[in-house]
Design a protein around this motif. Sequence first.
Motif, PDB file in Angstrom:
ATOM      1  N   UNK A   1       4.719  -7.113  -6.183  1.00 25.10           N
ATOM      2  CA  UNK A   1       3.616  -6.836  -5.264  1.00 25.10           C
ATOM      3  C   UNK A   1       4.146  -6.465  -3.893  1.00 25.10           C
ATOM      4  N   UNK A   2       3.290  -5.838  -3.098  1.00 26.44           N
ATOM      5  CA  UNK A   2       3.637  -5.534  -1.716  1.00 26.44           C
ATOM      6  C   UNK A   2       4.061  -6.812  -1.006  1.00 26.44           C
ATOM      7  N   UNK A   3       5.258  -6.859  -0.434  1.00 27.20           N
ATOM      8  CA  UNK A   3       5.727  -8.085   0.219  1.00 27.20           C
ATOM      9  C   UNK A   3       4.946  -8.402   1.497  1.00 27.20           C
ATOM     10  N   UNK A   4       4.972  -9.670   1.876  1.00 25.12           N
ATOM     11  CA  UNK A   4       4.417 -10.060   3.170  1.00 25.12           C
ATOM     12  C   UNK A   4       5.342  -9.564   4.269  1.00 25.12           C
ATOM     13  N   UNK A   5       4.782  -8.991   5.302  1.00 28.53           N
ATOM     14  CA  UNK A   5       5.557  -8.511   6.432  1.00 28.53           C
ATOM     15  C   UNK A   5       5.066  -9.175   7.707  1.00 28.53           C
ATOM     16  N   UNK A   6       5.963  -9.360   8.669  1.00 30.16           N
ATOM     17  CA  UNK A   6       5.551  -9.882   9.964  1.00 30.16           C
ATOM     18  C   UNK A   6       4.569  -8.907  10.597  1.00 30.16           C
ATOM     19  N   UNK A   7       3.640  -9.454  11.366  1.00 32.86           N
ATOM     20  CA  UNK A   7       2.587  -8.629  11.966  1.00 32.86           C
ATOM     21  C   UNK A   7       3.167  -7.485  12.790  1.00 32.86           C
ATOM     22  N   UNK A   8       4.211  -7.783  13.582  1.00 29.14           N
ATOM     23  CA  UNK A   8       4.779  -6.737  14.432  1.00 29.14           C
ATOM     24  C   UNK A   8       5.506  -5.663  13.609  1.00 29.14           C
ATOM     25  N   UNK A   9       6.129  -6.103  12.510  1.00 28.39           N
ATOM     26  CA  UNK A   9       6.807  -5.145  11.622  1.00 28.39           C
ATOM     27  C   UNK A   9       5.793  -4.218  10.965  1.00 28.39           C
ATOM     28  N   UNK A  10       4.716  -4.813  10.467  1.00 30.27           N
ATOM     29  CA  UNK A  10       3.664  -4.040   9.818  1.00 30.27           C
ATOM     30  C   UNK A  10       3.016  -3.059  10.786  1.00 30.27           C
ATOM     31  N   UNK A  11       2.770  -3.517  12.012  1.00 30.42           N
ATOM     32  CA  UNK A  11       2.156  -2.651  13.023  1.00 30.42           C
ATOM     33  C   UNK A  11       3.058  -1.452  13.329  1.00 30.42           C
ATOM     34  N   UNK A  12       4.367  -1.701  13.407  1.00 33.54           N
ATOM     35  CA  UNK A  12       5.321  -0.624  13.702  1.00 33.54           C
ATOM     36  C   UNK A  12       5.370   0.381  12.552  1.00 33.54           C
ATOM     37  N   UNK A  13       5.404  -0.117  11.304  1.00 34.50           N
ATOM     38  CA  UNK A  13       5.439   0.772  10.143  1.00 34.50           C
ATOM     39  C   UNK A  13       4.162   1.597  10.045  1.00 34.50           C
ATOM     40  N   UNK A  14       3.030   0.961  10.291  1.00 36.15           N
ATOM     41  CA  UNK A  14       1.746   1.677  10.271  1.00 36.15           C
ATOM     42  C   UNK A  14       1.700   2.759  11.351  1.00 36.15           C
TER      43      UNK A  14
ATOM     44  N   UNK B   1      -6.293 -10.431   5.361  1.00 38.25           N
ATOM     45  CA  UNK B   1      -5.818  -9.079   5.624  1.00 38.25           C
ATOM     46  C   UNK B   1      -4.530  -8.804   4.842  1.00 38.25           C
ATOM     47  N   UNK B   2      -3.661  -9.824   4.773  1.00 40.01           N
ATOM     48  CA  UNK B   2      -2.431  -9.674   3.999  1.00 40.01           C
ATOM     49  C   UNK B   2      -2.739  -9.458   2.539  1.00 40.01           C
TER      50      UNK B   2
END
Length: 323
Positions: free
Chosen positions: A45-58, A27-28
């Motif tokens: 490239x798009x950096x790796x983000x923590x799952x919770x950070x990515x969920x919040x941004x989305x 998924x990453x």
Amino acid sequence: MINFQFRSSIVYFLVVLILSAACSTSKNDERKTVVLTGLDGRQFLTPDLKAETLAKLDSNLTDARKNFEEDESEENYIWLGRREAYLYHYEKAIEIFSDGIDEYQNSYKLYRHRGHRYITLRDFAKAVADFQQAAAIMPAQPLEIEPDGQPNKLNIPLSTTQFNVWYHLGLAHYLRGDFENAAMAYMKCMEVSNNDDLMCATVDWLYMTYRRMDRDQEASMLLNLIREDMKIIENDSYYLRLKMYKGLIQPDSLLKIGDASQDIDLALATQGYGVGNWYLCEGDTAKAKEIFKKVVSGKHFSAFGFIAAEVELTRISPKVAQP
């Protein structure tokens, strides 16, 4: 029998763990795209983000889209563009801000935000044009607090639209090597730096600008504005750099970022550029280059210190080797 069952359970657990990790990695990888090209030709490239950070941004982006669909207001154009940018969709953000400007032609706020993302994409000429336009049409007073998209530790917005326009205009001129116009923009920014955090940020960049212009006496006088009792909420790195210029901290100590830092890599980009620039102004180009290369080996390719270090390396060595 018991041992066999136990071993089977362990094997099953490990298989599930491996498959879950593989799925997460997949998924990453799916989200990874080229975000921008640096001044040295590297593709980031798009950096790796923590799952919770990515969920919040989305989630924030989904809300911004919903608000925009309901009302294509100036404010909703701004937030949709900002939310796209926080997910590294810089070209998309610029497109949204541009559409907003077509709709709201006197929106100094949309020009301000588009100009910021032109800096991110290393298009400094377009950034200057946008900030100059914003400065020409925005009201001098009253100062308008700008909401934070990524709040500080106290969740207190500290900057104003007027500050951000002058500050980023100065930065765009600085990155182009136009130190004369950078100094003029930062002087305007000083007039609207109405708290210790903003004062530190402005004094820092104006100090560096004066040093690059060989106006060392004026640079030194600026440091009288920096006090030991300043209450800094978010610009700790600028405050440390200013203390270094005053001789209160050794330059190399700013390169040793402790674990207490909120974001070690970001702090290194900010503090590292200041240290590198200081060595450059002191005539030690080799040491400056070494530090700039350390800065651009980090992950925060959108940080101003990172971008400025890229600029300096291209000036020192037009064909910069990748770090």
